[in-house]
Design an enzyme around this catalytic site. Structure first.
Site, PDB file in Angstrom:
ATOM      1  N   PRO A   1      28.144  19.274  72.896  1.00  4.47           N
ATOM      2  CA  PRO A   1      26.862  19.465  73.584  1.00  4.47           C
ATOM      3  C   PRO A   1      26.883  20.802  74.328  1.00  4.47           C
ATOM      4  CG  PRO A   1      27.813  17.313  74.085  1.00  4.47           C
ATOM      5  CD  PRO A   1      28.880  18.103  73.408  1.00  4.47           C
ATOM      6  N   LYS A   2      25.745  21.471  74.382  1.00  2.25           N
ATOM      7  CA  LYS A   2      25.623  22.691  75.171  1.00  2.25           C
ATOM      8  C   LYS A   2      25.056  22.313  76.527  1.00  2.25           C
ATOM      9  CE  LYS A   2      23.628  27.291  75.406  1.00  2.25           C
ATOM     10  NZ  LYS A   2      23.204  27.080  76.819  1.00  2.25           N
ATOM     11  N   TRP A   3      25.910  22.271  77.530  1.00  3.47           N
ATOM     12  CA  TRP A   3      25.491  21.839  78.857  1.00  3.47           C
ATOM     13  C   TRP A   3      24.687  22.915  79.557  1.00  3.47           C
ATOM     14  CZ3 TRP A   3      25.971  16.963  78.785  1.00  3.47           C
ATOM     15  CH2 TRP A   3      27.078  16.343  78.190  1.00  3.47           C
TER      16      TRP A   3
ATOM     17  N   ASP B   1      20.971  21.567  76.643  1.00  3.60           N
ATOM     18  CA  ASP B   1      19.876  22.290  75.998  1.00  3.60           C
ATOM     19  C   ASP B   1      20.178  22.650  74.547  1.00  3.60           C
ATOM     20  OD1 ASP B   1      21.701  24.310  76.328  1.00  3.60           O
ATOM     21  OD2 ASP B   1      20.411  25.598  77.524  1.00  3.60           O
TER      22      ASP B   1
END
Length: 351
Positions: free
Chosen positions: A29-31, A178
């Site tokens: 995941p792209k935090w 995101d």
């Protein structure tokens, strides 16, 4: 006195349109937080942003938590986030960057940050940066299993070699994430460059009212030309709030757009939050704008909506003459965001 650990340049990400496919890729995941390289050497703990700025003074609770880990020397790459309920709040995280030490201390207790670790670059006296991610990830997982259970502010960020997991994370982006990060498994840590990591963001659309514009720096045929438009959304009381801007206007369209908006100039447009108002988002440049009659609606593409506004600049997708300005509400955007919350991802990194 312990020496402050040296700063390591962070691995950068290259923006791409689609998730790369292949056995050489790992997905995460792209935090939506603050990228942070955290280094400990005995009692000395340093925290650096991607640009090399010192973050330790703003997050003393993370510094203290790092000192409780049994490993005396290590370097972790990760993301700082603030959890509110079951989700991560960038707005609350941004509040943590404050010049007053007393305020920093107060917020460190009220909204403590979490460190989501996704890479291990050093353990003890052994540097791992030259190892491939295939070798670094198992060592990170072992490090997290041995040390993180006793340190609740540290979490292991999930990762997967499966494309379907990446697609699920991308589809559910929001509320703290995101998009998706793809990393090359067969490369060592790419400090300071973009060769080993790609980022794919999830974009959404929203209908907004044009409430004003700013002139650009260029002059065409002796006149100033629009550089960006200011966007607005109505609240439940009918107040129009400034929520962001769009500057991605084609050069050939700017003269006609300038004519169109100059024709409806007026003294006031935003009746709620306005550019240049008493807000931490305000800048000197944000006060240099021209209000217009709020009659035109545009559909814009955006990646983040938080704190009652678009985090980054938006792109105009199309004009919406079929839609009334009053239909452009904060509630309709918030409902879209709510439907995409990532409770499943947030739960995955719960202790």
């Amino acid at each position: 006195m312990a020496t402050r650990p040296a700063h390591t340049a962070a691995m950068e990400a290259r923006s791409v349109e689609a998730i790369p496919i292949g056995k050489e890729w790992q997905y995460e995941p792209k935090w939506d937080g603050f990228r942070c390289l955290l280094a400990r050497d005995g009692d000395a703990v340093a925290m650096f942003s991607k640009s090399g700025q010192d973050l330790a003074r703003y997050f003393p609770e993370v510094v203290a938590a790092a000192r409780t880990l049994r490993e005396q020397s290590f370097v972790l790459d990760g993301e700082l986030v603030v959890q509110v309920g079951r989700h991560f709040s960038f707005d609350d995280l941004l509040q943590r960057i404050h010049p007053a030490a007393s305020r920093v201390k107060k917020l460190s207790m009220e909204t403590p940050a979490l460190f989501l670790a996704f890479d291990l670059l050093k353990k003890g006296k052994t540097s791992l940066a030259a190892e491939t991610l295939t070798k670094r990830r198992p060592q990170l997982e072992d490090f997290a299993a041995r040390h993180f259970p006793g340190a609740p502010l540290f979490r292991l960020s999930p990762a997967s070699p499966k494309l379907r997991d990446a697609q699920r994370w991308l589809a559910s982006a929001g509320g703290g994430s995101d998009g998706v990060i793809a990393k090359r498994l067969d490369l060592p840590y790419q400090a300071g460059n973009r060769d080993g990591m790609q980022k794919i963001k999830r974009y959404r659309s929203a209908d907004c009212v044009i409430g004003g514009f700013r002139y650009g720096e260029n002059v065409q045929a002796g006149r100033k030309i629009i550089g960006s438009v200011l966007l607005g959304l109505y609240d439940a009381e009918g107040l129009l709030h400034h929520v962001g801007f769009s500057s991605g206007i084609k050069a050939k369209d700017k003269p006609a757009l300038t004519d169109k908006l100059e024709a409806i100039k007026q003294d006031r447009s935003f009746t709620g939050n306005a550019p240049g108002g008493p807000s931490r988002w305000s800048t000197k440049r944000s006060s240099e704008w021209q209000p217009v009659k709020p009659k035109h609606v545009v559909e814009v593409s955006y990646d983040h909506f938080t704190g009652g506004r678009f985090r980054h600049g938006t792109s105009i997708l199309k004009w919406r003459p079929d839609k009334r300005p009053a239909q452009c509400t904060l509630e309709q955007v918030k409902q879209k965001v709510a439907r995409k919350l990532i409770s499943s991802i947030a739960s995955a990194v719960q202790a």
